[in-house]
Design a protein around this motif. Structure first.
Motif, PDB file in Angstrom:
ATOM      1  N   UNK A   1       0.815  -1.213   0.000  1.00  0.00           N
ATOM      2  CA  UNK A   1       0.000   0.000   0.000  1.00  0.00           C
ATOM      3  C   UNK A   1       0.849   1.264   0.000  1.00  0.00           C
ATOM      4  N   UNK A   2       1.967   1.241   0.734  1.00  0.00           N
ATOM      5  CA  UNK A   2       2.818   2.414   0.755  1.00  0.00           C
ATOM      6  C   UNK A   2       3.436   2.666  -0.619  1.00  0.00           C
ATOM      7  N   UNK A   3       3.912   1.604  -1.275  1.00  0.00           N
ATOM      8  CA  UNK A   3       4.494   1.772  -2.607  1.00  0.00           C
ATOM      9  C   UNK A   3       3.464   2.345  -3.571  1.00  0.00           C
ATOM     10  N   UNK A   4       2.237   1.841  -3.464  1.00  0.00           N
ATOM     11  CA  UNK A   4       1.174   2.367  -4.322  1.00  0.00           C
ATOM     12  C   UNK A   4       0.906   3.834  -4.015  1.00  0.00           C
ATOM     13  N   UNK A   5       0.982   4.203  -2.735  1.00  0.00           N
ATOM     14  CA  UNK A   5       0.738   5.599  -2.372  1.00  0.00           C
ATOM     15  C   UNK A   5       1.824   6.517  -2.923  1.00  0.00           C
TER      16      UNK A   5
ATOM     17  N   UNK B   1       8.445   7.388 -10.008  1.00  0.00           N
ATOM     18  CA  UNK B   1       7.095   6.826 -10.021  1.00  0.00           C
ATOM     19  C   UNK B   1       7.105   5.411 -10.596  1.00  0.00           C
ATOM     20  N   UNK B   2       7.886   5.194 -11.651  1.00  0.00           N
ATOM     21  CA  UNK B   2       7.971   3.850 -12.231  1.00  0.00           C
ATOM     22  C   UNK B   2       8.593   2.873 -11.229  1.00  0.00           C
ATOM     23  N   UNK B   3       9.628   3.344 -10.513  1.00  0.00           N
ATOM     24  CA  UNK B   3      10.220   2.473  -9.504  1.00  0.00           C
ATOM     25  C   UNK B   3       9.166   2.081  -8.463  1.00  0.00           C
TER      26      UNK B   3
ATOM     27  N   UNK C   1      13.414   1.335   7.434  1.00  0.00           N
ATOM     28  CA  UNK C   1      13.257   0.611   8.691  1.00  0.00           C
ATOM     29  C   UNK C   1      12.464  -0.690   8.546  1.00  0.00           C
ATOM     30  N   UNK C   2      11.274  -0.630   7.981  1.00  0.00           N
ATOM     31  CA  UNK C   2      10.489  -1.858   7.863  1.00  0.00           C
ATOM     32  C   UNK C   2      11.148  -2.824   6.879  1.00  0.00           C
ATOM     33  N   UNK C   3      11.701  -2.298   5.773  1.00  0.00           N
ATOM     34  CA  UNK C   3      12.422  -3.160   4.839  1.00  0.00           C
ATOM     35  C   UNK C   3      13.688  -3.714   5.491  1.00  0.00           C
TER      36      UNK C   3
ATOM     37  N   UNK D   1      16.705  -4.823  -3.308  1.00  0.00           N
ATOM     38  CA  UNK D   1      16.585  -3.665  -4.190  1.00  0.00           C
ATOM     39  C   UNK D   1      15.701  -2.582  -3.570  1.00  0.00           C
ATOM     40  N   UNK D   2      14.668  -2.991  -2.847  1.00  0.00           N
ATOM     41  CA  UNK D   2      13.808  -2.016  -2.189  1.00  0.00           C
ATOM     42  C   UNK D   2      14.610  -1.228  -1.151  1.00  0.00           C
ATOM     43  N   UNK D   3      15.487  -1.939  -0.472  1.00  0.00           N
ATOM     44  CA  UNK D   3      16.340  -1.301   0.531  1.00  0.00           C
ATOM     45  C   UNK D   3      17.254  -0.270  -0.131  1.00  0.00           C
ATOM     46  N   UNK D   4      17.703  -0.570  -1.360  1.00  0.00           N
ATOM     47  CA  UNK D   4      18.596   0.350  -2.071  1.00  0.00           C
ATOM     48  C   UNK D   4      17.883   1.652  -2.430  1.00  0.00           C
ATOM     49  N   UNK D   5      16.588   1.583  -2.679  1.00  0.00           N
ATOM     50  CA  UNK D   5      15.824   2.794  -2.975  1.00  0.00           C
ATOM     51  C   UNK D   5      15.911   3.771  -1.805  1.00  0.00           C
TER      52      UNK D   5
END
Length: 390
Positions: free
Chosen positions: A127-131, A142-144, A200-202, A234-238
């Motif tokens: 949900x956060x990524x979608x937000x 936005x694409x990421x 933190x959550x990732x 990869x999410x952590x790298x963002x």
């Protein structure tokens, strides 16, 4: 670049790089502006392109078969004793000495609670990524975010299928985690979303997955967590890219705001995430008094005990502190709080590599053998690593 006034006079966006420029989530008109398409950032292109290397499908048995390797929850331990905090207390130990037939089932129900918490965390990440897709103005960012949303969607599917295969259904989300996820997902400030979730959550997830991969007894759980880690790395790298582009440019006042928010999230997780009061129903079902469990837990969960636990590289809270440290968020203002539990000199010696990176890399090599039929020797390497982890 839009400033905080363009969004809402009461919102402090603390935007230092145009790639993280944000618009109000209910103002789609700004997404139709021509200029934004002419200035697409390339900061995340490598992460987006690498998606093909670590693609996997939780509904395809060639990646993972949730019907394989059945498990008897009454006789087979999913996790070792030391991963069940309640078993550290004299009260709980004495209870299961009187009722030994319930001990394994109790441990596996705690594992169910842990996996359910991960499932709820993955839903929050989705949900956060979608937000972020609704508010990030830069097309590349936005694409990421859209790409991560898709990956978090498969994580939700995968953990749900694992929990259904082992227990039939997940348990409700603990109130502390639920409140924090609500706070992060609905935060209008992008920095809160990125620090709270992407870092933190990732980070918490990477520590948890590495621990499950290395220490759980269930081969299916090991396989699942490694597959998820190929995405999460990869999410952590963002989040790290955001920190590199933002933290050095903050004023002292802005850094204090960011640092305090990070400390708030960390403290909430540290003192509440695995506390007995979050899983009272489980204790009641196994004939335990939740208040007595809490009393026993408070006696053993001292600061000294936490320090000892955080010496483990896969300790989830150690991973969180290292994430904030590597990002430059922790300063002498709050270092003394974290120093109660970790040794910052160890972080300096370890460098930027995070726990789970090696496990994720091995998983990616394995996925390449499936997706592209290349690097066929990697499959044997990954199998050998899994055996070593057991």
């Amino acid at each position: 670049m839009a400033d905080s006034a363009a969004l809402n006079s009461s919102i402090r966006q603390i935007t230092k790089d145009e790639v993280y420029d944000a618009v109000p989530p209910d103002d789609f008109s700004q997404m139709l502006e021509i200029d934004r398409h002419l200035n697409r950032s390339s900061a995340f292109d490598k992460i987006i392109s690498a998606t093909h290397d670590h693609f996997w499908d939780p509904l395809d048995k060639k990646y993972i078969d949730f019907e394989s390797e059945p498990w008897d929850l009454d006789t087979m331990d999913l996790q070792p004793d030391e991963m069940v905090p309640a078993l550290l207390t004299d009260y709980v130990q004495a209870h299961f000495e009187k009722h030994p037939e319930l001990r394994i089932r109790f441990k596996n129900e705690i594992a169910r609670w842990s996996m359910s918490a991960i499932l709820h965390g993955e839903q929050g990440a989705l949900n956060l990524s979608a937000s972020l897709c609704h508010v990030l103005r830069d097309p590349g960012a936005q694409e990421y975010a859209a790409n991560q949303t898709r990956e978090e969607g498969r994580h939700v599917t995968a953990f749900a299928k694992y929990i259904i295969a082992r227990w039939g259904s997940p348990l409700p989300c603990g109130s502390v985690l639920a409140d924090l996820l609500q706070e992060i997902v609905h935060a209008p400030e992008v920095y809160k979303k990125i620090i709270g979730m992407q870092m933190l959550v990732e980070g918490l997830a990477m520590g948890a997955f590495a621990t499950i991969y290395q220490r759980w007894n269930d081969p299916l759980a090991k396989k699942l967590t490694q597959l998820v880690m190929t995405d999460e790395a990869f999410h952590h790298k963002f989040g790290k890219i955001w920190a590199d582009r933002t933290i050095p440019k903050l004023s002292e006042e802005e850094h204090n705001i960011v640092e305090d928010w990070a400390a708030h999230c960390f403290q909430t997780l540290l003192f509440n995430l695995v506390a007995p009061h979050q899983m009272k129903d489980i204790y009641v079902r196994f004939g335990l008094d939740p208040d007595k469990v809490m009393e026993g837990f408070q006696a053993v969960a001292t600061d000294e005990a936490r320090r000892e636990q955080m010496k483990e590289s896969t300790n989830i809270f150690r991973v969180l502190v290292k994430t904030l440290w590597n990002a430059g968020i922790i300063t002498p203002r709050t270092a003394s709080f974290y120093a109660m539990y970790v040794n910052f000199d160890e972080f300096k010696a370890e460098g930027d590599e995070m726990v789970g990176d090696a496990i994720a890399d091995e998983g990616i090599q394995y996925l390449k053998t499936i997706n592209f039929g290349i690097n066929t020797g990697a499959l044997d390497d990954v199998k050998a690593s899994a055996i070593a982890a057991e």
